[in-house]
Design an enzyme around this catalytic site. Sequence first.
Site, mmCIF file in Angstrom:
data_model
loop_
_atom_site.group_PDB
_atom_site.id
_atom_site.type_symbol
_atom_site.label_atom_id
_atom_site.label_comp_id
_atom_site.label_asym_id
_atom_site.label_seq_id
_atom_site.Cartn_x
_atom_site.Cartn_y
_atom_site.Cartn_z
ATOM 1 C CB CYS A 67 13.923 9.193 7.659
ATOM 2 S SG CYS A 67 12.768 8.454 6.546
ATOM 3 C CD GLU A 74 10.923 13.038 10.925
ATOM 4 O OE1 GLU A 74 9.857 12.463 11.199
ATOM 5 O OE2 GLU A 74 11.848 12.496 10.289
ATOM 6 C CD GLU A 77 13.924 3.122 9.373
ATOM 7 O OE1 GLU A 77 14.324 2.046 9.837
ATOM 8 O OE2 GLU A 77 14.411 4.215 9.712
ATOM 9 C CE LYS A 136 -1.862 2.835 2.400
ATOM 10 N NZ LYS A 136 -1.577 4.298 2.194
HETATM 11 C C1 UN1 Z 1 15.242 8.591 3.926
HETATM 12 O O1 UN1 Z 1 16.065 9.228 4.571
HETATM 13 O O2 UN1 Z 1 14.041 8.825 4.050
HETATM 14 O O3 UN1 Z 1 20.306 7.668 2.708
HETATM 15 C C2 UN1 Z 1 15.700 7.551 2.969
HETATM 16 C C3 UN1 Z 1 19.709 8.334 1.868
HETATM 17 C C4 UN1 Z 1 18.857 7.626 0.844
HETATM 18 C C5 UN1 Z 1 17.642 7.051 1.471
HETATM 19 C C6 UN1 Z 1 17.007 7.980 2.431
HETATM 20 N N1 UN1 Z 1 19.640 6.618 0.200
HETATM 21 O O4 UN1 Z 1 19.788 9.528 1.862
#
Ligand code: UN1
Length: 506
Positions: free
Chosen positions: A290, A392, A256, A181
């Site tokens: 993230c 965040e 995550e 999804k």
């Molecule tokens: C994320 O931070 O949401 O490490 C994923 C990175 C990418 C993946 C990020 N390869 O910046």
Amino acid sequence: MSKEQPAFTTYQNYINGEWVSSRSGEVYENFNPADTRQSIGRFQDSTSEDINLAVAAAKEAFEKWRLVPAPRRAEILFKAAQIIVDRKEEYAREMTREMGKVLKETRGDVQEAIDMAYFIGGEGRRLYGQTTPAELPNKFAMSVRQPVGLCGLITPWNFPMAIPSWKIMPALVCGNTCVIKPAESTPVSAINLVKVLHEAGLPKGVVNLVTGDGPKAGEPLVKHKNVRLISFTGSVEVGRIVSQAAAPDFKHCHMEMGGKNVIIVLDDANIDLAVEGAVWGGFGTTGQRCTAASRVVLHKKVYKEFLEKFVARARALRVGNGLDESVEMGPSANESQMNTVLRYIEIGKNEDKATLLTGGERLTEGDLKYGYFTQPTIFGDVDPNMRVAQEEIFGPVVSLIPCDSLEQAVEIGNNVQYGLSAAIYTQDVNKAFAAMRDMYTGIFYVNSSTIGAEVHLPFGGTKNTGNGHREAGTAALDLFSEWKSVYVDYSGKLQKAQIDEWKGTE
Ligand code: UN1
């Protein structure tokens, strides 16, 4: 050349190898976040009825798929990788239109799916377990990986193809089937990925895709009795709901979630390099990773120099439609995300101690008013306990925090609810290693920004960032398989572990 999609394309769900409409016939429409006058298309507004069909297909397919030799399963991924290579530009452009990040970055997002396919496809010929001596004679012991079963995958909008690939591909190599999804606002990229797997020869029912929102489509997926594993990437708030919903059936549950990542800049750092890292980590993907660097903790001796250079770079960033190659930062991915950013900017402005150094406004000049654009924003002299330095934001807002020492920087760095990524800029190898040891995060960088993880290493974080699992790397195999320990006794008699005494070879 960009081929614009015609307006009002209607995308369907992918269930049991076929593209189908939702049972209710309801659809919703998405718009380009850089220019909301442009429709991206209509998508199925799915409900539990559609989820039930997708789960039934995945359940049936599992019985055959689990028996396909892993190297053969992997061959489909290799083929898929080749197809994506050929369509990289097309898929990147579609991603920029649906999500907003600039073309260079959407090319990277698509590349990450290619990398994952090749990397984890290679694992199809490994999937190593252990062979080990047994404590009894004429007995053999080994451990093998077995698939978990049916996986429910819930993916976010910030990496619309990469993150689905992190989940789907290892799940498949390990012999699972799945229902994905994707985020309501960015399904096109996941649909493209699934299309490719279909073309690469994936048998029907092995992967199913259902679009829609969290409550109507995500929740029934998480709660479905036949789903054995949930892999979720998203916010802490939703992660908590997902995790609780998965608990009563003891589903494997991979979470995550957020980050409040820090760059530490010591007084011996190469300041120009650190500034580049902070610009890339703070404003790349409009701060919507993230792993974004939303805090920079600076030694007081270099605070002023860094601040001046960083503010100048932020002011000079070209903000606009990511399809324009000269643009460096796109919009927020949707309206509610932009509103969150603007709300946090207000919170920061109202703090007594923090100073707004640059940015702080929505951009509305010319055509920008049709998109969700805000200025790259920097707060200076931020107290580490302020909300802008603790929560965040997921937007182009960076807090600068002064400090006196490495020890203090590490303490500030760790003093948040998250533990995803951290970085240090220093020329002193001793300090770099001490920080590497002491920062309690899942990812750590030296003289490089907080973003840029590669697919063959584990990805994930500590504390409220995750629940102890890692995706990507070979860690993904631990997520998507279960161990089976196998003992083969060829002595022809009953032997008792822990009980039989060793009487020697005579
Ligand atoms: C994320 O931070 O949401 O490490 C994923 C990175 C990418 C993946 C990020 N390869 O910046």
